[in-house]
Design an enzyme around this catalytic site. Structure first.
Site, short mmCIF file in Angstrom:
data_model
loop_
_atom_site.label_atom_id
_atom_site.label_comp_id
_atom_site.label_asym_id
_atom_site.label_seq_id
_atom_site.Cartn_x
_atom_site.Cartn_y
_atom_site.Cartn_z
N GLU A 87 0.83 -1.19 0.00
CA GLU A 87 0.00 0.00 0.00
C GLU A 87 0.87 1.25 0.00
OE1 GLU A 87 -2.07 0.58 4.06
OE2 GLU A 87 -1.99 -1.58 3.82
N CYS A 119 -3.18 -4.89 3.96
CA CYS A 119 -2.05 -5.68 4.49
C CYS A 119 -2.00 -7.10 3.95
CB CYS A 119 -2.10 -5.70 6.01
SG CYS A 119 -1.84 -4.09 6.75
N HIS A 242 -0.98 -12.19 10.84
CA HIS A 242 -0.76 -10.76 10.63
C HIS A 242 -0.60 -10.08 11.99
CE1 HIS A 242 -0.90 -6.75 9.14
NE2 HIS A 242 -2.02 -6.47 9.77
N SER A 304 -7.08 -5.20 5.66
CA SER A 304 -8.28 -4.42 5.96
C SER A 304 -9.13 -4.27 4.72
CB SER A 304 -7.88 -3.05 6.50
OG SER A 304 -7.33 -3.18 7.78
#
Lengths: 354, 137
Positions: A87, A119, A242, A304
């Site tokens: 990102e 992510c 994560h 997300s």
């Protein structure tokens, strides 16, 4: 449960080479609290990795990819896809992946694209690469997850928004140092964190990022993979999740039935921060650095927006001769220069120059 | 805006691709049309290992245009394992002082941007102190 929810290629696929990258600078979380909370309140990690002035997702991906190639020992012209998930791509329009492909010598007979899913952009690229190799469209495909995460000054995420990631060269299982046994993906439209176009920093849903987002998606992906593969947490030597902070992966690991010992090797967030698209997969490189042949590993990413990719992996004998052919994850973590908030502000472009 | 010079140099800039002379065998960086050693045509590409050592160095506090955001930075003459001397920035130097003879390795880093924040990002080789391994090889 539907029988065909697992993602399994026609031909078995594995990790032929892998490589980590963490930049050398570290911002202690106490520096963030010194500036914004007068040093009061808790801190979510010890410190986070900060990229140097001349580093970005392109340069970091190149180094991780070179490490993956070093372990794989293959001719880079045999790679048919270079896919970089992030990102923080340096350009809004112009691929990171063409630069990486050129630098590692994989051009011109190659697919190249940048992936985006917060992510989990890196694991999304890995799953696609498994399909590309498993269908025998390609012998090798390179998937990278790498970020120089953006944290708004003073925001809770500034403590943890780190930099780093990993590259995975996927290829035929018989050439692999670890075989991908199964993957499973769980995705819903859940707006827990986002960054609108042209905005410098992301927004997040405070506590909404927890139960309906992170915990729901990782738990569903992980528990479904366990059930569908008829395995239990005891069948795995290691588990990696994560890691946006220290507590979340510890809690979701316990929810799924994994012990602290199973997750501690891959839990890097306390010392490098949340590396976003690199977060789960650099935890996996730290595990692969030490895992022995026959060890099984579960990895579950989270992006997300929201979704999780879960992987069941088995280490092969080839790891013993290949894992030392490139720097280990802990080599990068040990290379460490501590910086203060002022240096951090300069390095991350937070000073207004004009 | 300059595109072509950077595009033409990408192989040597990203990956230290030079040449080996087919006539006298000398390794050349940067690549060139005529071998400076034997005067014959040099054309065989050669990918340098990126390993070398600091031959000499200086620190720049008053940079040329385009490099202001990186000051102060160290520029070195790096003696490559294969022979050639290369001028390049050092990066990730850390707390250890640079010395003549310091072993270094090539990394690909951002050199500068072309013009302002709308311009091309220019990447190329720099050298850093060799990454220390925690375990014996």
């Amino acid at each position: 449960m539907a029988e065909n929810i697992l993602l399994k290629p026609t031909h078995p696929v594995g990790i032929v080479g892998y490589g980590a990258y963490v930049p050398r600078y570290r911002l202690p979380a106490t520096e963030v609290s010194r500036i914004w909370t007068d040093g009061k309140g808790g801190i979510p990690i010890k410190e986070k990795a900060v990229p140097g002035l001349d580093e970005d997702v392109v340069t970091m991906s190149i180094e991780a990819a070179r490490n993956a190639l070093g372990r794989a020992g293959i001719d880079p012209t045999e790679i048919r896809a270079v896919w970089v998930g992030s990102e923080s791509h340096p350009y809004a329009v112009k691929p990171t992946s063409t630069l990486v492909a050129e630098a590692i010598g994989a051009v011109p007979n190659v697919q190249a694209a940048d992936w985006e899913f917060a992510c989990k952009a890196g694991t999304e690229a890995m799953v696609a690469a498994i399909g590309f190799v498993g269908s025998q469209m390609a012998r090798y495909a390179l998937a990278v997850g790498m970020d120089t995460a953006q944290g708004k000054p003073g925001d809770a995420l500034e403590y943890t928004a780190g930099a780093g990631g990993a590259a995975y060269l996927l290829g035929p299982a018989e050439e692999s140092l670890a075989v991908i046994d199964h993957t499973y993906s769980f995705v819903t439209d859940t707006p827990d964190f986002w960054r609108r176009a042209y905005q410098k920093y992301p927004e997040h849903g405070q506590r909404f990022t927890g139960d309906p987002a992170y915990f729901k998606h990782i738990y569903e992906a992980g528990s479904t993979l366990l059930e569908a593969t008829d395995t239990t947490p005891e069948d795995y030597k290691y588990a990696v999740f994560h890691q946006p902070n220290t507590k979340f992966p510890q809690r979701v690991g316990a929810m799924l039935g994994f012990s602290k010992e199973q997750i501690e090797t891959g839990l890097l967030v306390p010392v490098i921060g949340n590396t976003y698209a690199g977060s789960a997969i650099i935890g996996l490189t730290a595990v692969l650095d030490v895992a022995e042949p026959g060890d099984r590993i579960m990895m579950v990413s989270f992006g997300s927006g929201a979704g999780s990719d879960a992987f069941a992996i088995t280490v092969t004998d080839a790891t013993l001769e290949r894992r030392n052919q490139a720097p280990r994850t802990q080599d990068y973590i040990a290379r460490r220069t501590e910086i203060d908030y002022a240096t951090y502000a300069r390095m991350r472009g937070k000073l207004v120059m004009k | 805006m300059e595109i072509t010079p950077h595009w033409r140099l990408k192989k040597q800039r990203y990956n230290l691709v030079g040449e080996t002379c087919p006539h006298c065998g000398v390794k050349l960086f940067p690549p060139r049309d005529i071998c400076p050693e034997c005067g014959q045509e040099a054309k065989n590409l050669y990918n340098f290992s990126g390993k070398g050592e600091v031959y000499s160095y200086t620190t720049v506090y008053d940079p040329p245009a385009g490099y202001e955001e990186y000051t102060p930075y160290t520029v070195a003459l790096v003696k490559l394992e294969e022979g050639p001397l290369v001028t390049a920035q050092l990066t990730d130097v850390g707390q250890t002082p640079v010395e003549i003879g310091t072993p270094v390795e090539m990394v690909t880093r951002k050199l500068r941007q072309d013009g302002d924040e709308r311009g091309l990002l220019i990447y190329g080789y720099k050298f850093r102190p060799v990454l220390e391994r925690q375990l014996a090889q």
